[in-house]
Scaffold this motif. Structure first.
Motif, PDB file in Angstrom:
ATOM      1  N   GLY A   9       0.810  -1.217   0.000  1.00 38.26           N
ATOM      2  CA  GLY A   9       0.000   0.000   0.000  1.00 38.26           C
ATOM      3  C   GLY A   9       0.847   1.273   0.000  1.00 38.26           C
ATOM      4  N   TYR A  10       1.941   1.277   0.783  1.00 36.33           N
ATOM      5  CA  TYR A  10       2.806   2.468   0.849  1.00 36.33           C
ATOM      6  C   TYR A  10       3.626   2.608  -0.431  1.00 36.33           C
ATOM      7  CZ  TYR A  10       1.647   2.732   5.808  1.00 36.33           C
ATOM      8  OH  TYR A  10       0.977   2.835   7.002  1.00 36.33           O
ATOM      9  N   PHE A  11       4.028   1.464  -0.987  1.00 37.83           N
ATOM     10  CA  PHE A  11       4.732   1.497  -2.272  1.00 37.83           C
ATOM     11  C   PHE A  11       3.802   2.076  -3.336  1.00 37.83           C
ATOM     12  CE2 PHE A  11       6.389  -0.037  -6.246  1.00 37.83           C
ATOM     13  CZ  PHE A  11       7.763  -0.114  -6.078  1.00 37.83           C
ATOM     14  N   ALA A  12       2.549   1.599  -3.344  1.00 39.28           N
ATOM     15  CA  ALA A  12       1.560   2.084  -4.315  1.00 39.28           C
ATOM     16  C   ALA A  12       1.345   3.586  -4.177  1.00 39.28           C
ATOM     17  CB  ALA A  12       0.235   1.341  -4.117  1.00 39.28           C
ATOM     18  N   ALA A  13       1.200   4.045  -2.934  1.00 42.56           N
ATOM     19  CA  ALA A  13       0.945   5.467  -2.691  1.00 42.56           C
ATOM     20  C   ALA A  13       2.146   6.316  -3.105  1.00 42.56           C
ATOM     21  CB  ALA A  13       0.613   5.693  -1.220  1.00 42.56           C
ATOM     22  N   ALA A  14       3.353   5.806  -2.845  1.00 46.22           N
ATOM     23  CA  ALA A  14       4.554   6.601  -3.133  1.00 46.22           C
ATOM     24  C   ALA A  14       4.925   6.581  -4.612  1.00 46.22           C
ATOM     25  CB  ALA A  14       5.727   6.084  -2.300  1.00 46.22           C
ATOM     26  N   TYR A  15       4.685   5.450  -5.278  1.00 50.08           N
ATOM     27  CA  TYR A  15       5.261   5.288  -6.621  1.00 50.08           C
ATOM     28  C   TYR A  15       4.237   5.096  -7.737  1.00 50.08           C
ATOM     29  CZ  TYR A  15       9.264   4.876  -3.597  1.00 50.08           C
ATOM     30  OH  TYR A  15      10.200   5.133  -2.632  1.00 50.08           O
ATOM     31  N   GLY A  16       2.954   4.987  -7.376  1.00 46.12           N
ATOM     32  CA  GLY A  16       1.937   5.040  -8.418  1.00 46.12           C
ATOM     33  C   GLY A  16       1.632   3.737  -9.123  1.00 46.12           C
ATOM     34  N   LEU A  17       1.907   2.602  -8.517  1.00 48.22           N
ATOM     35  CA  LEU A  17       1.397   1.339  -9.055  1.00 48.22           C
ATOM     36  C   LEU A  17       0.141   0.958  -8.263  1.00 48.22           C
ATOM     37  CD1 LEU A  17       4.709  -0.712  -9.391  1.00 48.22           C
ATOM     38  CD2 LEU A  17       3.323   0.203 -11.250  1.00 48.22           C
ATOM     39  N   THR A  18      -0.646   0.043  -8.792  1.00 48.36           N
ATOM     40  CA  THR A  18      -1.819  -0.446  -8.069  1.00 48.36           C
ATOM     41  C   THR A  18      -1.624  -1.926  -7.768  1.00 48.36           C
ATOM     42  OG1 THR A  18      -3.205   1.144  -9.236  1.00 48.36           O
ATOM     43  CG2 THR A  18      -4.328  -0.695  -8.167  1.00 48.36           C
ATOM     44  N   PHE A  19      -1.805  -2.276  -6.501  1.00 44.88           N
ATOM     45  CA  PHE A  19      -1.657  -3.670  -6.074  1.00 44.88           C
ATOM     46  C   PHE A  19      -2.998  -4.187  -5.593  1.00 44.88           C
ATOM     47  CE2 PHE A  19       2.991  -4.232  -5.807  1.00 44.88           C
ATOM     48  CZ  PHE A  19       3.408  -2.923  -5.965  1.00 44.88           C
ATOM     49  N   VAL A  20      -3.344  -5.394  -5.982  1.00 43.02           N
ATOM     50  CA  VAL A  20      -4.507  -6.050  -5.391  1.00 43.02           C
ATOM     51  C   VAL A  20      -4.054  -7.398  -4.835  1.00 43.02           C
ATOM     52  CG1 VAL A  20      -6.295  -4.882  -6.710  1.00 43.02           C
ATOM     53  CG2 VAL A  20      -5.203  -6.906  -7.669  1.00 43.02           C
ATOM     54  N   ALA A  21      -4.728  -7.852  -3.763  1.00 37.79           N
ATOM     55  CA  ALA A  21      -4.277  -9.056  -3.071  1.00 37.79           C
ATOM     56  C   ALA A  21      -5.461  -9.830  -2.505  1.00 37.79           C
ATOM     57  CB  ALA A  21      -3.334  -8.678  -1.932  1.00 37.79           C
ATOM     58  N   PRO A  22      -5.407 -11.152  -2.577  1.00 39.10           N
ATOM     59  CA  PRO A  22      -6.500 -11.943  -1.998  1.00 39.10           C
ATOM     60  C   PRO A  22      -6.494 -11.942  -0.473  1.00 39.10           C
ATOM     61  CG  PRO A  22      -4.816 -13.401  -2.899  1.00 39.10           C
ATOM     62  CD  PRO A  22      -4.423 -11.997  -3.263  1.00 39.10           C
ATOM     63  N   GLN A  23      -5.334 -11.695   0.141  1.00 40.71           N
ATOM     64  CA  GLN A  23      -5.246 -11.613   1.603  1.00 40.71           C
ATOM     65  C   GLN A  23      -5.126 -10.167   2.015  1.00 40.71           C
ATOM     66  OE1 GLN A  23      -1.902 -14.284   2.520  1.00 40.71           O
ATOM     67  NE2 GLN A  23      -3.120 -15.038   4.229  1.00 40.71           N
ATOM     68  N   GLY A  24      -5.538  -9.860   3.262  1.00 42.07           N
ATOM     69  CA  GLY A  24      -5.472  -8.493   3.761  1.00 42.07           C
ATOM     70  C   GLY A  24      -4.056  -8.067   4.111  1.00 42.07           C
ATOM     71  N   VAL A  25      -3.942  -7.035   4.950  1.00 39.33           N
ATOM     72  CA  VAL A  25      -2.626  -6.517   5.330  1.00 39.33           C
ATOM     73  C   VAL A  25      -1.880  -7.434   6.292  1.00 39.33           C
ATOM     74  CG1 VAL A  25      -3.048  -4.064   4.905  1.00 39.33           C
ATOM     75  CG2 VAL A  25      -3.592  -5.040   7.136  1.00 39.33           C
ATOM     76  N   SER A  26      -2.566  -8.412   6.859  1.00 43.63           N
ATOM     77  CA  SER A  26      -1.870  -9.428   7.648  1.00 43.63           C
ATOM     78  C   SER A  26      -1.994 -10.764   6.928  1.00 43.63           C
ATOM     79  CB  SER A  26      -2.478  -9.548   9.041  1.00 43.63           C
ATOM     80  OG  SER A  26      -1.883 -10.641   9.717  1.00 43.63           O
ATOM     81  N   THR A  27      -1.011 -11.629   7.127  1.00 45.03           N
ATOM     82  CA  THR A  27      -1.090 -12.973   6.542  1.00 45.03           C
ATOM     83  C   THR A  27      -1.870 -13.915   7.450  1.00 45.03           C
ATOM     84  OG1 THR A  27       0.991 -13.554   7.610  1.00 45.03           O
ATOM     85  CG2 THR A  27       1.117 -12.771   5.338  1.00 45.03           C
ATOM     86  N   GLU A  28      -2.351 -13.412   8.596  1.00 42.58           N
ATOM     87  CA  GLU A  28      -3.013 -14.303   9.554  1.00 42.58           C
ATOM     88  C   GLU A  28      -4.350 -14.821   9.053  1.00 42.58           C
ATOM     89  OE1 GLU A  28      -1.932 -13.421  14.013  1.00 42.58           O
ATOM     90  OE2 GLU A  28      -2.687 -11.644  13.013  1.00 42.58           O
ATOM     91  N   ALA A  29      -5.115 -13.944   8.406  1.00 39.21           N
ATOM     92  CA  ALA A  29      -6.421 -14.363   7.916  1.00 39.21           C
ATOM     93  C   ALA A  29      -6.260 -15.046   6.561  1.00 39.21           C
ATOM     94  CB  ALA A  29      -7.328 -13.147   7.790  1.00 39.21           C
TER      95      ALA A  29
END
Ligand SMILES: [Zn+2]
Length: 337
Positions: A237-257
């Motif tokens: 998310g921070y990379f996307a905000a700083a550098y302008g790429l868009t990332f999507v992911a099947p898991q949230g910000v933690s790998t726990e769920a």
């Protein structure tokens, strides 16, 4: 007999000498490998850095062992990322009884709330229930049960701390803030080293500046329609905000769920409809789900990104600087064709 006595005597001398030598350096514990490298750069020769979650390790699901509590107990300084990344840290610090100064490296970072940038896959269920927090703190007083407790409630922590995205180090500008916090914290713990820490920090900040410019130039060279990619969990998310790429992911910000079947199905539809350019696996995550998503959509696996941990020293991402360069190399390699 004489030989044996001499051996014992020299063994005692070595045992005596080792801690005395270690005491010359500031004993610093970093919570995870990326932070450990940044601390080493600022601390240089004056610090001995130990990392709790090592290369290729996943700090989201880390369970401290008794040896970790011992290491923390003997530390002069502990450096943590903060932003809820180390859900296990407060309990570990308390259980260890350490007197170490604690530096929160991310202090001053503008946090990204998860879900803010469309990174909202995978955490629909059971978001932020406050009672989990009290539960965790209430359990923290007993030494012997520290490990078991960590196992008990680690299933909840990802939700508790999910309000902010912890992966701030994926923006180089944020790591520059980390460097300032670490420099000040080390200088407070070891005032004699203040000048050294300031000089080390300045040299490292110059390297970070160059890295930041390099990433911006690499992303700017990518075709506009090839800037959306899939990763395992929402670490960029921070990379996307700083550098302008868009990332999507099947898991949230933690790998726990675990990613839910619905989230995966939605992602597959999104990849097919939006023509997502590439799918990347992560060094800390099981690649099977991403392999499945790639084969069902025909998207190609673009390579491995280092999200939450360095590689070993022999690997392609043994330091923060090489990690970021490796990631940008993987991204541009897959997206520029
Ligand atoms: Zn992560």
């Amino acid at each position: 007999m004489l030989t044996r006595r001499l051996l014992l005597a020299s063994a005692a001398a070595i045992a005596f000498a080792a801690p005395a030598f270690a005491q010359d350096k500031l004993n610093v514990i970093a919570s995870f490998s990326i932070l450990g490298d940044v601390v080493q750069n600022v601390g240089g020769d004056r610090v001995e850095v130990t990392t709790l979650v090592g290369p290729d390790g996943d700090a989201h699901v880390f369970q401290p062992a008794p040896a970790d509590a011992q290491a923390v107990a003997g530390a002069d300084v502990i450096v943590a990322n903060g932003l809820g990344f180390e859900g296990w840290m407060d309990r570990l610090v308390e259980a260890s009884g350490t007197k170490a100064a604690i530096i929160t490296a991310s202090e001053g970072v503008t946090p990204i709330a998860f879900g803010e940038e469309g990174h909202d896959h995978g955490h629909a269920e059971g978001e932020a229930h406050d009672h989990d927090h009290e539960h965790a703190e209430g359990e923290a007083h007993d030494h012997d049960h520290a490990k078991e407790e960590a196992g008990h409630d680690h299933g909840h922590d990802g939700h508790d701390h999910g309000a902010e995205d912890p992966h701030a180090w994926q923006s180089v500008i944020n790591v520059a803030l980390y460097v300032g916090n670490i420099e000040r914290g080390l200088a407070a713990a070891d005032p004699d080293g203040a000048e050294t820490y300031a000089a080390n920090a300045a040299a490292y900040l110059a390297e970070l500046d160059a890295l930041d410019a390099e990433i911006k130039a690499a992303v700017a060279a990518l075709p506009e329609n090839r800037r959306t990619i899939v990763t395992s969990h929402d670490a960029f998310g921070y990379f996307a905000a700083a550098y302008g790429l868009t990332f999507v992911a099947p898991q949230g910000v933690s790998t726990e769920a675990e990613a839910s079947a619905q989230d995966v199905a939605a992602l597959i539809t999104q990849i097919r409809d939006a023509g997502i350019a590439a799918v990347f696996v992560e060094n800390i995550a099981d690649p099977r789900l991403l392999d499945q998503i790639a084969s069902e959509t025909g998207a190609k696996i673009g390579g491995t990104l280092y999200s939450d941990a360095l590689s070993g020293p022999e690997g392609p991402a043994g330091t923060y600087l090489t990690m970021m360069r490796h990631n940008i190399g993987q991204l541009t390699g897959a997206l520029s064709q």
